[in-house]
Design an enzyme around this catalytic site. Structure first.
Site, mmCIF file in Angstrom:
data_model
loop_
_atom_site.group_PDB
_atom_site.id
_atom_site.type_symbol
_atom_site.label_atom_id
_atom_site.label_comp_id
_atom_site.label_asym_id
_atom_site.label_seq_id
_atom_site.Cartn_x
_atom_site.Cartn_y
_atom_site.Cartn_z
ATOM 1 C CD GLU A 1 -3.095 -1.103 2.196
ATOM 2 O OE1 GLU A 1 -3.041 -0.372 3.023
ATOM 3 O OE2 GLU A 1 -3.916 -2.004 1.990
ATOM 4 C CD GLU B 1 -3.758 -6.080 2.870
ATOM 5 O OE1 GLU B 1 -4.779 -5.597 3.282
ATOM 6 O OE2 GLU B 1 -2.491 -5.956 3.192
#
Length: 511
Positions: free
Chosen positions: A159, A276
């Protein structure tokens, strides 16, 4: 309206839902509770890869700088890595390698994330970072073999579009990707590297700029990755959080987005991994523990494989400490299992999917019907789950005409059913009824394990013209698995239920 399910399959069911599953930081794999949970998950579901943070963080102890002879040197130590990877492979699951976070001895700053303080700054020495990446991968190749490691995807960071996970901005991530991807390919050209592992909410420009950079620099990339969550702003409470949820279709839209955003760049033709996904991105949101959650995610598991090559549930277990050590067995953790292996309703959704056939006969907004090689027909059905807070529907009915043997078959079929709902297979509800004990006694834990088991039923249904008419009536937030098997009747000719207690013809009672 009754849905007439075709006899012949229309498609093969993708198993992208079981390609990968998430985990807490990797050194948690050294714990017994973690390993017991993983063994159970692999026995009843069977994921192929597992992805977690912290491979290069201090907790794994790989990067060990020291001084000798007036020079700074680095020892690369693999004591914990070997134990973790060995444990994974023993359970039939392989690592999906995420390269992060930054070892403190190589970090350019002190910014960290999570309770366990993963460092989120760039390396202060790119050459030493590249040496670290090469050392890890060469060790894995030496220990496990090049053919095996070539199958382990390697993702660069986590991220980086969020300042909470990467402190230095997009251009610095591009540079990290360049240095890292080239180091990976230095070890072996067929190792698979990718990224950028984006959190939801990024603008199209972020991933498009990444694609332009990779193309302009002619950098290696074998897959594209991103994350998907469907929750809104956090409403904090002590030891927890609440959030609004978008419809489950928002997750599918996020799965599909990268190929649209990358159209014409060449990266849209690569494998797409959602490394995810979940409803809430918080590890303390009680929605994760509920029956609602299983019904909410059912259409995502059924349809997600049409949009991505994998989508990895975050996570398999509540052995997870991003916001600290959990204070109760049910605390809103990401896991399919709580500590001590209590199964949540969403665990059963995955276990039910694992029992579906690979040939799709029918698929709709509330059901999936598949066929197995041995002729069994399996049905996954689910009740509506309204994240806007509507009253849970009870009595939602899926009416099916299912194939049961050849077109001229008559007789009966055996119908087996397992279900989780607000009223069954719901250990969270049982825990609430117990008064939400923070540290349940052994007896209470046994009761929670019992409450976590699905409701089970079975019956005989008639077969006429090779079909059985089945009405699946669903309770509140119910997810159910049905298995229909044509019966070959081997009942002996002398059997009569009337004679069960010796009272039938020829066995009159004597006095």
């Amino acid at each position: 309206m009754r849905i007439v399910v075709p006899r012949q399959p229309s498609a093969t069911l993708p198993d992208a839902w079981r390609h990968c599953v998430g985990t807490g930081r990797l050194d948690l794999a050294l714990r017994r509770d973690y390993q017991d949970s993983l063994a159970l998950v692999q026995r009843e579901i069977g994921f192929r890869y597992i992805r977690g943070h912290g491979l290069l963080s201090d907790g794994m102890g790989i990067h060990q700088p020291y001084e000798h002879g007036g020079e700074r040197r680095v020892r690369h130590a693999f004591t914990y890595v070997d134990q973790v990877v060995d444990a994974y492979l023993e359970q039939g699951i392989a690592p999906f390698l995420e390269l992060g976070f930054m070892p403190s001895g190589l970090a350019s700053g002190d910014d960290t994330v999570f309770w366990w303080k993963g460092n989120i700054t760039p390396p202060r020495d790119e050459r030493e970072w590249a040496d670290l990446v090469r050392a890890v991968l060469r060790h894995l190749v030496d220990r496990y073999g090049i053919d095996r490691v070539r199958d382990w995807p390697i993702e660069v960071w986590n991220e980086p579009n969020l300042t909470g996970f990467w402190s230095a901005g997009q251009d610095a991530y591009h540079r990290l990707y360049e240095v890292t991807s080239l180091a990976v390919k230095d070890v072996d050209a067929e190792l698979r590297v990718g990224g950028p592992s984006l959190a939801p909410g990024y603008e199209d420009e972020w991933i498009q700029r990444f694609a332009e950079f990779v193309g302009r620099r002619d950098l290696p990339i074998d897959f594209v990755s991103r994350h998907a969550y469907s929750s809104g702003p956090v409403q904090p409470v002590p030891f927890g959080a609440h959030q609004t949820l978008m419809p489950a279709s928002a997750l599918l839209e996020q799965f599909a987005a990268p190929r649209r955003q990358l159209a014409g760049t060449g990266l849209d033709r690569l494998q797409l991994h959602i490394t995810e996904f979940n409803s809430s991105y918080r590890p303390d949101n009680p929605v994760h523990d509920t029956a609602f959650h299983a019904a909410y995610l059912a259409p995502v598991l059924v349809n997600g494989g049409d949009l991505a090559d994998s989508f990895s549930y975050w996570t398999f277990s509540d052995v997870f400490e991003e916001v600290g050590i959990p204070t109760s067995p049910f605390h809103g953790g990401f896991g399919l299992l709580t500590h001590r292996q209590i199964k949540k309703p969403t665990y059963h959704l995955y276990a039910f999917m694992a029992e579906m056939g690979d040939r799709v006969l029918a698929r709709g907004e509330d059901h999936l019907v598949t066929r197995h090689d041995d002729g069994r027909v399996t049905v996954l059905a689910w009740a509506p789950a309204d994240p806007a807070g509507g009253t849970p529907v009870s009595g939602h009915t899926v009416r099916l005409s299912l194939p049961a043997g050849p077109p001229d078959a008559r007789g009966t079929a055996y119908l087996r059913r397992r279900s989780v709902s607000e009223d069954s297979g719901n250990a969270w509800a049982a825990w609430c009824e117990m008064g939400r004990p923070l540290a349940p006694s052994g007896r209470q834990i046994d009761a929670l394990h019992e409450a976590a088991e699905p409701a089970r039923s079975h019956r005989s249904v008639p077969v006429t013209g090779g079909r059985s008419e089945v009405d699946v009536v669903l309770g509140r937030h119910e997810v159910t698995l049905l298995e229909l098997t044509p019966v070959i009747d081997e009942t002996p000719p002398w059997w009569s239920e009337d004679r069960l207690f010796g009272l039938g013809t020829g066995n009159a009672p004597t006095h």
